[in-house]
Design a protein around this motif. Structure first.
Motif, short mmCIF file in Angstrom:
data_model
loop_
_atom_site.label_atom_id
_atom_site.label_comp_id
_atom_site.label_asym_id
_atom_site.label_seq_id
_atom_site.Cartn_x
_atom_site.Cartn_y
_atom_site.Cartn_z
N ASP A 15 -3.89 -4.67 -7.41
CA ASP A 15 -3.41 -3.52 -6.66
C ASP A 15 -2.81 -2.55 -7.68
O ASP A 15 -1.71 -2.77 -8.19
N ILE A 16 -3.57 -1.50 -7.99
CA ILE A 16 -3.14 -0.56 -9.03
C ILE A 16 -2.48 0.65 -8.38
O ILE A 16 -2.99 1.19 -7.40
N GLY A 17 -1.38 1.09 -8.94
CA GLY A 17 -0.71 2.26 -8.41
C GLY A 17 0.62 2.45 -9.10
O GLY A 17 0.90 1.78 -10.10
N PRO A 18 1.44 3.34 -8.58
CA PRO A 18 2.73 3.57 -9.24
C PRO A 18 3.64 2.36 -9.12
O PRO A 18 3.71 1.73 -8.08
N ARG A 19 4.29 2.04 -10.21
CA ARG A 19 5.33 1.01 -10.18
C ARG A 19 6.66 1.73 -10.19
O ARG A 19 6.75 2.89 -10.56
N ALA B 155 18.05 -1.61 -6.68
CA ALA B 155 17.34 -2.11 -5.50
C ALA B 155 17.03 -3.59 -5.67
O ALA B 155 17.01 -4.12 -6.78
N LEU C 90 9.83 0.57 -11.53
CA LEU C 90 10.89 -0.19 -12.19
C LEU C 90 12.10 0.68 -12.54
O LEU C 90 13.23 0.23 -12.41
N ARG C 91 11.87 1.92 -12.94
CA ARG C 91 13.02 2.79 -13.22
C ARG C 91 13.82 3.04 -11.95
O ARG C 91 15.04 3.04 -11.95
N ILE D 59 14.06 -6.29 -4.41
CA ILE D 59 12.78 -6.57 -3.75
C ILE D 59 12.65 -8.08 -3.67
O ILE D 59 12.83 -8.76 -4.68
N ILE E 207 13.95 1.12 -9.30
CA ILE E 207 14.63 -0.13 -8.93
C ILE E 207 15.92 -0.27 -9.73
O ILE E 207 16.97 -0.62 -9.20
N LEU E 208 15.82 0.05 -11.03
CA LEU E 208 17.00 -0.03 -11.89
C LEU E 208 18.07 0.97 -11.43
O LEU E 208 19.21 0.59 -11.17
N VAL E 209 17.65 2.23 -11.32
CA VAL E 209 18.62 3.28 -11.01
C VAL E 209 19.28 3.01 -9.65
O VAL E 209 20.48 3.20 -9.48
N GLY F 73 0.81 -1.22 0.00
CA GLY F 73 0.00 0.00 0.00
C GLY F 73 0.84 1.27 0.00
O GLY F 73 2.00 1.27 -0.39
N HIS G 243 4.42 1.39 1.35
CA HIS G 243 5.40 0.83 0.40
C HIS G 243 5.84 1.89 -0.60
O HIS G 243 7.03 2.08 -0.86
N ASP G 244 4.86 2.59 -1.17
CA ASP G 244 5.17 3.56 -2.22
C ASP G 244 6.09 4.66 -1.68
O ASP G 244 7.05 5.06 -2.33
#
Lengths: 334, 334
Positions: free
Chosen positions: B257-261, B271, B263-264, B273, B266-268, B225, B228-229
């Motif tokens: 569960d829709i919301g911001p992901r 990270a 991935l960028r 998870i 995590i890449l930069v 939720g 997390h974000d």
């Protein structure tokens, strides 16, 4: 003094970059300062990471300012040297070429190439940054085990094509995701077991399920976006996702990426998602490069290039690569 | 024969479970079959993972069927034994108690408790599944280094309270996220450096940034939720997120569960998870349990319990735990 047509950043792109975000200026050829080389550009590389530099936002790659010359990886011939390390006539590769026919390079960042060993432009592809990315992302982060299914997006692209072939060499089970039937056919020819054309597959979740009947053990994610989502829903217990690139987000670069999150699935599957940047593996470049070169010379690595001709074509080549219209490693032959 | 009031699942909850999803039936006390124990229930445990069992969807925990008795962890006294392993009078803990005052337990799943060693209900909390989860999720998956900032959500809950104290013992820098000022005050008293009341903090991203001035190195995510974000946007390079629970999604369990992901990001950030389930660490339970017991007996681990009284209160206790209304490990004293 001849003119030296030079691409500069005209404005920060909004979403997908367009040709009007760049302008071609006629500059005088540069002169080397101490420690620098003047280089005649032979090849330029356009790569997804460069999108991130065209943004006022803080990012991992040093940002590019408005009015500044565009920069990226290149290969060229030294025409003047203010460094004892290089002589005129040397062929070098460096990550900081200007988008211009004659450019300067800091000698300490240049690598001398042996044209007898492999075509010099492979230093921008299978034996360079993309090849090294494929090697480390797959073997050091994804860490598949023998026989495991490895799903690779942008599978015929610069990184994907090498990752698929390494997966085949190592006895994994590589499955391609790419944007045309021709790309999928070629992916099969270089060692992918099968592939999915994500532009025509319809329900991607089902298409991946059919192509990966034992599920996905490792997903090498070069794109993010809907392919990521469909892969997540096919992930096996203890599945691993290596986030190598997010090129599918290039058209909404500065906006949040909204969509389904998979935290319950990650928990239930005990999945591991990990971001990848090549720089972290610098200490092991030499070892990986010599392995890649060995495979290449043994004929185990095929390298497909998509070549745009002439310095004028550089922005065009960059944009088509971001749109996934390239077929193979996108280069500019200057 | 006395009546044995028994909770059964009346229907699958839609979203957040409510009292009408359960019904209390009066059954006869059970009789032990070979290999079973008849046990007088002393304590029942309600835990977030149980939400996932109340769903027709396939999930990691064995699902519960409509009309079936509710089951979960418990502690009780053996009153009859059809196994040579246990005698009447033994106090045992097992993961498969029925929600009823007298229940049967398979002898091979029961663990004998020593009431002189620690209060028996700690086997459902700091010395049981939640304590073990905190131990392995933090030390084996998150793997913080000395001095690193560890952000923990549901920080006063069954898992969070132990994770925070282990982080303090080990020399990490634990920061709490919880749902009331009283919880945050208590978190500070047990060793968290500071904390954030997510119900009153306003901008959670900024609140975490203020509480974690050096950024977040490890995020132990017990909720998913919005917390997390906000944690993702404060994550340091090479940050690690351990997905231990998703209780914040309990009210929309079967919906995406829709919301911001991220991935960028995590890449930069490179990270990592990773999802966590305790079962994967079974081979190391004994070692962890003895370490937790040692800390407990040395007074280094405080265990706060939130006790509901009577078998009638079991669904209520379960629901308030899912809503985050409990303060400490939620138990039912039968």
């Amino acid at each position: 003094m001849t003119s030296n047509p030079t691409w500069v950043l005209k404005r920060f792109p909004e979403g997908m970059p367009g040709p009007d975000d760049f302008s071609l200026e006629h500059r005088d050829p540069p002169v080397a300062k101490p420690g620098e080389l003047v280089v005649r550009t032979l090849w330029l590389s356009v790569d997804p990471y460069m999108r991130a530099r065209l943004s006022p936002a803080k990012n991992y790659a040093a940002g590019q300012k408005i009015g500044e010359m565009m920069r990226g990886g290149g290969v060229g011939e030294v025409v003047a040297s203010e460094s004892p390390l290089f002589q005129p006539g040397d062929i070098i590769q460096a990550d900081d070429f200007g988008w211009q026919p004659v450019t300067t390079v800091a000698a300490k960042t240049a690598i001398r190439l042996d044209p007898a060993s492999a075509p010099v432009q492979t230093s921008l592809g299978c034996l360079g940054m993309p090849g090294l990315s494929a090697y480390f992302a797959l073997l050091h982060v994804g860490r598949p085990k023998e026989g495991e299914t490895v799903l690779i997006s942008a599978a015929s692209g610069a990184v994907g094509q090498i990752a698929g072939q390494i997966a085949r060499i190592k006895g994994f089970d590589p499955v391609a995701v790419a944007g045309s039937d021709a790309k999928i056919d070629w992916c099969r020819s270089i060692g992918y077991r099968t592939g999915i054309n994500h532009r025509t597959a319809g329900d991607l979740i089902e298409a991946i399920a059919r192509a990966c009947p034992s599920g996905v053990d490792v997903f090498m994610d070069n794109t993010a976006g809907p392919i990521h989502d469909a892969a997540m829903l096919n992930l096996n217990t203890f599945g691993r996702i290596v986030v190598v690139g997010t090129v599918a987000l290039a058209d909404r670069f500065d906006q949040p990426d909204i969509g389904p999150r998979f935290l319950r699935r990650i928990l239930v599957a005990r999945a591991r998602i990990e971001g990848f940047l090549l720089d972290d593996f610098e200490a092991q470049y030499a070892e990986a490069r010599s392995q890649l070169t060995r495979w290449y010379r043994e004929g185990l690595l095929e390298a497909r290039e998509d070549v745009a001709e002439g310095i004028e074509a550089a922005p065009h080549a960059f944009i088509r690569m971001l749109k996934g219209e390239n077929f193979g490693k996108q280069l500019v032959k200057v």
